[in-house]
Motif scaffolding. Structure first.
Motif, PDB file in Angstrom:
ATOM      1  N   PHE A 190      -8.240   9.703  -1.401  1.00 43.14           N
ATOM      2  CA  PHE A 190      -7.423   9.124  -1.130  1.00 43.14           C
ATOM      3  C   PHE A 190      -6.230   8.519  -0.109  1.00 43.14           C
ATOM      4  O   PHE A 190      -6.323   7.263   0.014  1.00 43.14           O
ATOM      5  CB  PHE A 190      -6.828   7.589  -2.043  1.00 43.14           C
ATOM      6  N   ASN A 191      -5.718   9.737   0.205  1.00 41.97           N
ATOM      7  CA  ASN A 191      -4.188   9.154   0.882  1.00 41.97           C
ATOM      8  C   ASN A 191      -4.762  11.156   1.880  1.00 41.97           C
ATOM      9  O   ASN A 191      -3.559  11.676   1.988  1.00 41.97           O
ATOM     10  CB  ASN A 191      -3.071   9.474   0.436  1.00 41.97           C
ATOM     11  N   ASP A 192      -5.630  11.762   2.429  1.00 36.75           N
ATOM     12  CA  ASP A 192      -5.989  12.915   2.937  1.00 36.75           C
ATOM     13  C   ASP A 192      -4.626  13.101   3.961  1.00 36.75           C
ATOM     14  O   ASP A 192      -4.617  11.832   4.767  1.00 36.75           O
ATOM     15  CB  ASP A 192      -7.163  13.064   3.446  1.00 36.75           C
ATOM     16  N   GLY A 193      -3.948  14.115   3.984  1.00 39.55           N
ATOM     17  CA  GLY A 193      -3.307  14.638   5.302  1.00 39.55           C
ATOM     18  C   GLY A 193      -1.606  13.689   5.370  1.00 39.55           C
ATOM     19  O   GLY A 193      -0.404  13.737   6.259  1.00 39.55           O
ATOM     20  N   ALA A 194      -1.778  13.112   3.944  1.00 40.11           N
ATOM     21  CA  ALA A 194      -0.461  11.991   4.277  1.00 40.11           C
ATOM     22  C   ALA A 194       1.223  13.392   4.264  1.00 40.11           C
ATOM     23  O   ALA A 194       2.242  12.812   4.960  1.00 40.11           O
ATOM     24  CB  ALA A 194       0.316  11.853   2.697  1.00 40.11           C
ATOM     25  N   TRP A 195       0.838  14.350   4.365  1.00 36.54           N
ATOM     26  CA  TRP A 195       2.288  15.179   4.024  1.00 36.54           C
ATOM     27  C   TRP A 195       1.646  16.617   4.744  1.00 36.54           C
ATOM     28  O   TRP A 195       1.828  17.654   5.399  1.00 36.54           O
ATOM     29  CB  TRP A 195       2.729  16.070   2.838  1.00 36.54           C
ATOM     30  N   GLU A 196       0.697  15.991   6.103  1.00 39.37           N
ATOM     31  CA  GLU A 196       0.321  17.047   7.204  1.00 39.37           C
ATOM     32  C   GLU A 196       1.244  17.677   7.809  1.00 39.37           C
ATOM     33  O   GLU A 196       1.252  18.738   8.390  1.00 39.37           O
ATOM     34  CB  GLU A 196      -0.593  16.605   8.108  1.00 39.37           C
ATOM     35  N   HIS A 197       2.186  16.594   8.251  1.00 35.77           N
ATOM     36  CA  HIS A 197       3.041  17.026   9.345  1.00 35.77           C
ATOM     37  C   HIS A 197       4.278  17.956   8.561  1.00 35.77           C
ATOM     38  O   HIS A 197       5.189  19.185   9.339  1.00 35.77           O
ATOM     39  CB  HIS A 197       4.020  15.807   9.257  1.00 35.77           C
ATOM     40  N   LEU A 198       4.359  18.286   7.028  1.00 37.51           N
ATOM     41  CA  LEU A 198       5.068  19.325   6.442  1.00 37.51           C
ATOM     42  C   LEU A 198       4.471  20.664   6.161  1.00 37.51           C
ATOM     43  O   LEU A 198       4.416  21.496   5.306  1.00 37.51           O
ATOM     44  CB  LEU A 198       5.783  19.109   5.794  1.00 37.51           C
ATOM     45  N   GLN A 203       3.685   4.328   3.051  1.00 37.60           N
ATOM     46  CA  GLN A 203       4.549   4.504   3.970  1.00 37.60           C
ATOM     47  C   GLN A 203       3.984   2.341   4.697  1.00 37.60           C
ATOM     48  O   GLN A 203       2.568   2.045   5.047  1.00 37.60           O
ATOM     49  CB  GLN A 203       3.770   5.037   5.545  1.00 37.60           C
ATOM     50  N   PRO A 204       4.591   2.391   5.250  1.00 37.72           N
ATOM     51  CA  PRO A 204       4.715   0.524   5.537  1.00 37.72           C
ATOM     52  C   PRO A 204       3.421   0.369   6.847  1.00 37.72           C
ATOM     53  O   PRO A 204       3.676   2.123   7.548  1.00 37.72           O
ATOM     54  CB  PRO A 204       6.293   0.192   7.106  1.00 37.72           C
ATOM     55  N   GLY A 205       3.092  -0.590   6.689  1.00 36.05           N
ATOM     56  CA  GLY A 205       1.853  -0.443   8.214  1.00 36.05           C
ATOM     57  C   GLY A 205       0.898   0.643   6.628  1.00 36.05           C
ATOM     58  O   GLY A 205      -0.909   0.002   7.356  1.00 36.05           O
ATOM     59  N   HIS A 206       0.533   1.441   6.472  1.00 38.00           N
ATOM     60  CA  HIS A 206      -0.476   1.843   5.290  1.00 38.00           C
ATOM     61  C   HIS A 206      -1.567   1.239   5.089  1.00 38.00           C
ATOM     62  O   HIS A 206      -1.829   0.238   4.431  1.00 38.00           O
ATOM     63  CB  HIS A 206      -0.278   3.004   4.129  1.00 38.00           C
ATOM     64  N   ILE A 207      -3.236   1.705   5.291  1.00 37.31           N
ATOM     65  CA  ILE A 207      -3.968  -0.066   5.099  1.00 37.31           C
ATOM     66  C   ILE A 207      -4.703   0.979   3.602  1.00 37.31           C
ATOM     67  O   ILE A 207      -4.842   2.228   4.618  1.00 37.31           O
ATOM     68  CB  ILE A 207      -4.755   0.276   6.163  1.00 37.31           C
ATOM     69  N   THR A 208      -4.387   0.235   2.986  1.00 43.31           N
ATOM     70  CA  THR A 208      -5.101   0.581   1.650  1.00 43.31           C
ATOM     71  C   THR A 208      -5.724  -0.269   0.465  1.00 43.31           C
ATOM     72  O   THR A 208      -5.617  -1.155   1.640  1.00 43.31           O
ATOM     73  CB  THR A 208      -3.911   0.936   0.348  1.00 43.31           C
ATOM     74  N   LYS A 209      -6.659   0.251  -0.465  1.00 44.46           N
ATOM     75  CA  LYS A 209      -7.600  -0.873  -1.088  1.00 44.46           C
ATOM     76  C   LYS A 209      -7.050  -2.442  -1.774  1.00 44.46           C
ATOM     77  O   LYS A 209      -7.812  -2.989  -1.073  1.00 44.46           O
ATOM     78  CB  LYS A 209      -8.060  -0.254  -2.291  1.00 44.46           C
ATOM     79  N   SER A 210      -5.605  -2.083  -1.327  1.00 39.69           N
ATOM     80  CA  SER A 210      -4.778  -2.905  -1.414  1.00 39.69           C
ATOM     81  C   SER A 210      -4.127  -3.578  -0.746  1.00 39.69           C
ATOM     82  O   SER A 210      -3.554  -5.039  -1.047  1.00 39.69           O
ATOM     83  CB  SER A 210      -4.214  -2.717  -3.525  1.00 39.69           C
ATOM     84  N   THR A 211      -4.045  -3.512   0.434  1.00 42.69           N
ATOM     85  CA  THR A 211      -2.827  -3.558   1.387  1.00 42.69           C
ATOM     86  C   THR A 211      -3.837  -3.783   2.194  1.00 42.69           C
ATOM     87  O   THR A 211      -3.603  -2.434   3.410  1.00 42.69           O
ATOM     88  CB  THR A 211      -2.363  -2.516   1.892  1.00 42.69           C
ATOM     89  N   PRO A 212      -5.206  -4.788   2.443  1.00 45.13           N
ATOM     90  CA  PRO A 212      -6.087  -4.320   3.905  1.00 45.13           C
ATOM     91  C   PRO A 212      -5.669  -4.618   4.294  1.00 45.13           C
ATOM     92  O   PRO A 212      -5.881  -3.924   6.326  1.00 45.13           O
ATOM     93  CB  PRO A 212      -6.862  -5.454   3.671  1.00 45.13           C
ATOM     94  N   THR A 213      -4.611  -5.147   5.177  1.00 45.41           N
ATOM     95  CA  THR A 213      -3.556  -5.051   6.793  1.00 45.41           C
ATOM     96  C   THR A 213      -2.941  -4.870   6.777  1.00 45.41           C
ATOM     97  O   THR A 213      -1.392  -4.689   7.188  1.00 45.41           O
ATOM     98  CB  THR A 213      -3.918  -6.635   6.939  1.00 45.41           C
ATOM     99  N   GLY A 214      -2.418  -3.864   5.656  1.00 44.64           N
ATOM    100  CA  GLY A 214      -1.443  -3.053   5.455  1.00 44.64           C
ATOM    101  C   GLY A 214       0.072  -3.170   5.118  1.00 44.64           C
ATOM    102  O   GLY A 214      -0.043  -4.357   4.868  1.00 44.64           O
TER     103      GLY A 214
END
Ligand SMILES: Cc1ncc(C[n+]2csc(CCOP(=O)(O)OP(=O)(O)O)c2C)c(N)n1
Ligand code: SF4
Ligand SMILES: [Mg+2]
Lengths: 233, 337
Positions: free
Chosen positions: B208-216, B141-152
């Motif tokens: 590495f991305n726990d809860g990505a689909w939690e809403h579902l 998702q846009p804004g997602h902070i990961t190791k390769s997108t430290p600022t989203g």
């Protein structure tokens, strides 16, 4: 070779071979050597465990076809245990498998005939070539030989692995010259793998070597060395 | 002659290899459902090939007691296409991840699907590169902070179902790792389709991305966020089955049932529509405005690639018997005296 050793084979070509033309003798299909391919059959005994990473004397693995009863197995990038093909994280097995694969590729030399030197096996200068420069190199060497120079020619058809005896063949000459239509790729391999110094004749003008160009440049290399030798006495 | 076929069980399809996924990973559930479904499909293990690329998801073939090929990053579609053409009798599965299928393998995926090779693609979408330890993927998702997108992440994400519908996929479905029953049914339906079937499985990478689909998947909210598609049924959803989706002009709209709003005003799901317009629309449903659809969005029929290849071969053979000597001696040839 790909099916005999169960390894990918890359055929290098170049623009000169692709665009050039020369008369070719058409082979008779019946004279072509057959390419025998074997696939293991379904095991007769159900308890028999298929060993997909068992190797023959050339270290080649069996080629089991998907769809064969009882030979299910997995291939892929993770390191496999020798013989069983199970995924393996064992350090000693990894070393063994890396060595085995490298040896398998070297075993190409047990199947392919070594290249023959055109001209005497010893002398002042050897022209070493590969690919589409064959014609220009062979004709240039013939001219130089006719002019009385001690020059021979060796053309490689297999570049990796390099022929087992290539180092000794090259060391029979005072100088090795490698004409290439690049900035010296084969020269790097020869110097790196065999520690044999070589002089490059290199060109990347999008045009092939002409015979006259090679004759002139090789003659100049011969002359320069003679002058060096004379100066050092 | 009638041969009695042995009855196969889920365990007959599992290999004896150690599974190296993290404890709690959604991949386990997909593996379990696959093993459970295959006995019902009724194909023996030696006629099945799992082909994968690279990623956590792509380790799947090692855990099946079938033929398996753990190939090159993004290239499973190419290998699988060759395999199916070489032997159309085989049942081929492509196992891939959001990175494998949509980053490096994006173009291969499209060409496999438009050719409609008769095989099944299962895309494990965890919205992250799991194997390489948590870099953003084309579905992050846009804004997602990961190791390769430290600022989203700045990248607009791809919607896998929209992508494959654009390539004219003939079978398009979505399911969820947590929803094991639905997942099993969806995988089964995919195996029954002739042509390329594509199943996106929403999968949790709990490391590495726990809860990505939690809403579902969260039991308190999932029913209000999910639309379970059923062929021929009105699009009703919600914890109390009190909501639905209708068309307002050309736009889908979520409505609450009751009073004047009755079920017969809702869209009725028809997965067999020849044109993919509605499927495209469904693929884009997202929370909170609209429920996320799971189930089969589209199933239509089109000739399969490998079948057509073999027809061409047969046609060519019926016109002339191949003669290599004749080919060698045709064209610009002459005899040297
Ligand atoms: C040619 C190549 N490029 C990059 C990589 C590194 N790499 C390995 S897995 C991976 C992404 C995996 O992500 P995904 O497909 O989503 O699989 P997951 O691990 O999440 O299941 C990448 C980039 C590689 N192995 N090969
Ligand atoms: S890293 Fe994530 S996707 Fe990979 S095995 Fe672990 S939990 Fe599963
Ligand atoms: Mg992923």
């Amino acid at each position: 070779m790909a099916t005999r050793l169960m390894t990918p084979v890359m055929v290098l070509s170049d623009g000169y071979i692709a665009n050039g033309s020369e008369p070719w003798r058409i082979p008779d299909v019946n004279d072509l050597e057959p390419i025998p391919v074997q696939h293991p059959a379904a095991p007769t005994d159900e308890a028999e465990k298929f060993l997909p990473y068992l190797r023959d004397q050339l270290l080649s693995r069996p080629w089991a076809l998907p769809g064969t009863v009882g030979l299910m197995h997995r291939v892929g990038g993770l390191e496999k245990e020798d013989r069983t093909g199970n995924v393996s994280y064992d350090p000693a097995n990894h070393q063994h498998m890396v060595n085995t694969r490298a040896q398998k590729v070297r075993n190409v030399n047990d199947v392919v005939a070594p290249p023959q030197i055109f001209g005497p096996p010893q002398g002042d200068l050897l022209v070493l070539s590969w690919g589409g420069t064959y014609g220009a190199c062979r004709t240039a060497v013939t001219h130089l030989q006719q002019a009385g120079h001690s020059v021979s020619h060796l053309h490689l058809r297999w570049v990796n692995p390099l022929p087992s005896d290539l180092g000794n063949q090259l060391r029979g000459f005072q100088q090795v010259v490698i004409p290439e239509l690049n900035t010296g790729q084969l020269r790097q391999l020869i110097q790196g793998q065999l520690q044999v110094p070589a002089v490059g004749i290199n060109k990347v003008e999008g045009r092939p070597f002409s015979v006259a160009e090679l004759v002139d440049k090789i003659a100049a290399i011969l002359q320069a060395r003679e002058a060096d030798l004379a100066a050092s006495v | 002659m009638n041969t009695v076929l042995p009855v196969l069980k889920a365990n007959d399809f599992g290999s004896d290899q150690d599974i190296r996924w993290c404890p709690g990973c959604g991949d386990y559930s997909i593996l379990a459902q696959m093993k459970k479904v295959l006995p019902d499909v009724g194909i023996p293990p030696h006629q099945i090939v799992f082909v994968s690329g690279i990623g956590c998801s792509s380790r799947f073939p090692y855990y099946m007691n079938t033929y398996g090929m753990h190939t090159i990053h993004g290239r499973a579609p190419a290998v699988a296409t060759g395999l199916k053409i070489a032997n159309p009798e085989l049942n081929v599965f492509v196992i891939t991840g959001d990175g494998d299928a949509l980053s490096i393998g994006g173009n291969h995926l499209l060409h496999l699907i438009r050719r409609n090779v008769d095989l099944n693609i299962i895309l494990f979408n965890n919205r992250i590169y799991g194997l390489t330890k948590g870099q953003y993927s084309p579905t992050s998702q846009p804004g997602h902070i990961t190791k390769s997108t430290p600022t989203g992440s700045l990248d607009h994400p791809l919607n896998p179902l929209s992508v494959v519908l654009a390539a004219d996929a003939t079978f398009v479905a979505r399911s969820i790792d947590f929803n094991t029953k639905h997942l099993g049914e969806t995988l089964y339906q995919a195996t029954q389709h002739r042509g390329t079937s594509f199943v996106e499985v929403l999968q949790n990478c709990n490391v590495f991305n726990d809860g990505a689909w939690e809403h579902l998947t969260d039991k308190d909210v999932k029913d209000d966020n999910l639309l379970v598609l059923r062929h021929g049924q009105p699009m009703v959803y919600g914890k109390n089955q009190d909501k639905g989706v209708r068309l307002s002009g050309l736009s889908p709209q979520s409505v609450v049932l009751g009073g004047e709003m009755t079920e017969d005003q809702l869209l009725v799901h028809d997965q067999s529509l020849p044109e993919p317009h509605i499927a495209h629309m469904l693929a884009r449903f997202s929370n909170p405005e609209l429920p996320v659809p799971i189930g089969v969005l589209r199933q239509v029929s089109r000739p399969c690639y490998e079948e057509q290849v073999w027809q061409q071969v047969q046609q060519a053979k019926s016109k002339s018997k191949g003669d290599l000597n004749a080919i060698f001696n045709s064209g610009d040839t002459w005899t040297v005296a």
